[in-house]
Design an enzyme around this catalytic site. Structure first.
Site, PDB file in Angstrom:
ATOM      1  N   GLU A   1       0.851  -1.190   0.000  1.00  0.00           N
ATOM      2  CA  GLU A   1       0.000   0.000   0.000  1.00  0.00           C
ATOM      3  C   GLU A   1       0.890   1.245   0.000  1.00  0.00           C
ATOM      4  O   GLU A   1       1.764   1.384   0.837  1.00  0.00           O
ATOM      5  CB  GLU A   1      -0.918   0.000   1.225  1.00  0.00           C
TER       6      GLU A   1
ATOM      7  N   CYS B   1      -6.883  -1.763   8.782  1.00  0.00           N
ATOM      8  CA  CYS B   1      -5.602  -1.744   8.054  1.00  0.00           C
ATOM      9  C   CYS B   1      -5.244  -0.312   7.659  1.00  0.00           C
ATOM     10  O   CYS B   1      -4.168   0.187   7.971  1.00  0.00           O
ATOM     11  CB  CYS B   1      -5.684  -2.623   6.805  1.00  0.00           C
TER      12      CYS B   1
ATOM     13  N   HIS C   1      -0.570  -5.960   2.490  1.00  0.00           N
ATOM     14  CA  HIS C   1      -1.712  -6.865   2.585  1.00  0.00           C
ATOM     15  C   HIS C   1      -1.281  -8.250   2.094  1.00  0.00           C
ATOM     16  O   HIS C   1      -0.622  -8.371   1.059  1.00  0.00           O
ATOM     17  CB  HIS C   1      -2.875  -6.365   1.718  1.00  0.00           C
TER      18      HIS C   1
END
Length: 210
Positions: free
Chosen positions: A84, A148, A167
């Site tokens: 991310e 998250c 992830h």
């Protein structure tokens, strides 16, 4: 003697249909493998609770003074290790494990809408996919507006961008715990290499400016 590099890596406790959370399983596997002789690795399991994140993360940054904090979370949609690039401040409407959600639906009342990691996730992705880690890595700019994303934004805010979020898929879809652990190791070692190179460039610039 060179000082050891400090890294904190977290995974999450079980929640919802994830009765075994592959993120914490993968982080424990990473702890067993280590990140090399010059890295002090500290791992921590994070509750799937907004208020716990708000109290735990500042203490992790304060206590360990890490060079980098990496958070690992599970995504039922993921089939790769997904890096991310940024965390988001607003849009938190889903209830956590305590049936709580922030009344303001945001992380930091005065914070920017989005914070990017100082790491170049595309570069990490290219390098790891070009190696022999045995896993596939991809990049995302939407960590999902749940714990998250909330954790990532909070950590980016506290660490001034020196954070990363990865992830991972559920176990066996398609990777085993060992493969996930090796994948995390390869990705994080590449991130540390990038930070070292960036630091060397900064030192060169400082030297040239004197």
């Amino acid at each position: 003697m060179t000082s050891r590099r400090k890294v904190v890596v977290t995974g999450f406790e079980p929640f919802g249909e994830h009765t075994v959370n592959s993120s914490w399983v993968a982080v424990q596997e990473l702890k067993r493998l280590g990140l090399g002789d010059d890295v002090d690795l500290h791992v921590c399991e994070v509750p799937v609770e907004y208020q716990a994140v708000q109290s735990l993360l500042p203490s992790l940054w304060e206590e360990h003074q890490p060079e980098l904090v990496i958070h690992v979370g599970v995504s039922g949609l993921a089939t790769t290790l997904t890096l991310e690039q940024c965390g988001h401040n607003k849009g938190y409407k889903r209830l956590d494990n305590c049936r709580f959600c922030p009344p303001s639906q945001c992380c930091m009342d005065e914070g920017p809408d989005c914070i990017r990691s100082t790491l170049d996730m595309d570069q990490v992705c290219r390098t790891v996919n070009g190696g022999n880690a045995g896993i596939t890595v991809s990049v995302s700019k939407d960590a999902g507006r749940y714990l998250c994303d909330y954790t990532y934004y909070t950590s980016l805010y506290l660490g001034q961008g020196r954070s990363a979020f990865i992830h991972v898929p559920p176990l066996g879809k398609p990777y085993s715990s060992q493969e996930l652990g090796r994948g995390l190791q390869a990705v994080i070692q590449e991130m540390l290499k990038q930070l070292k190179e960036d630091h060397s460039e900064e030192q060169k610039k400082d030297y040239c400016n004197h």
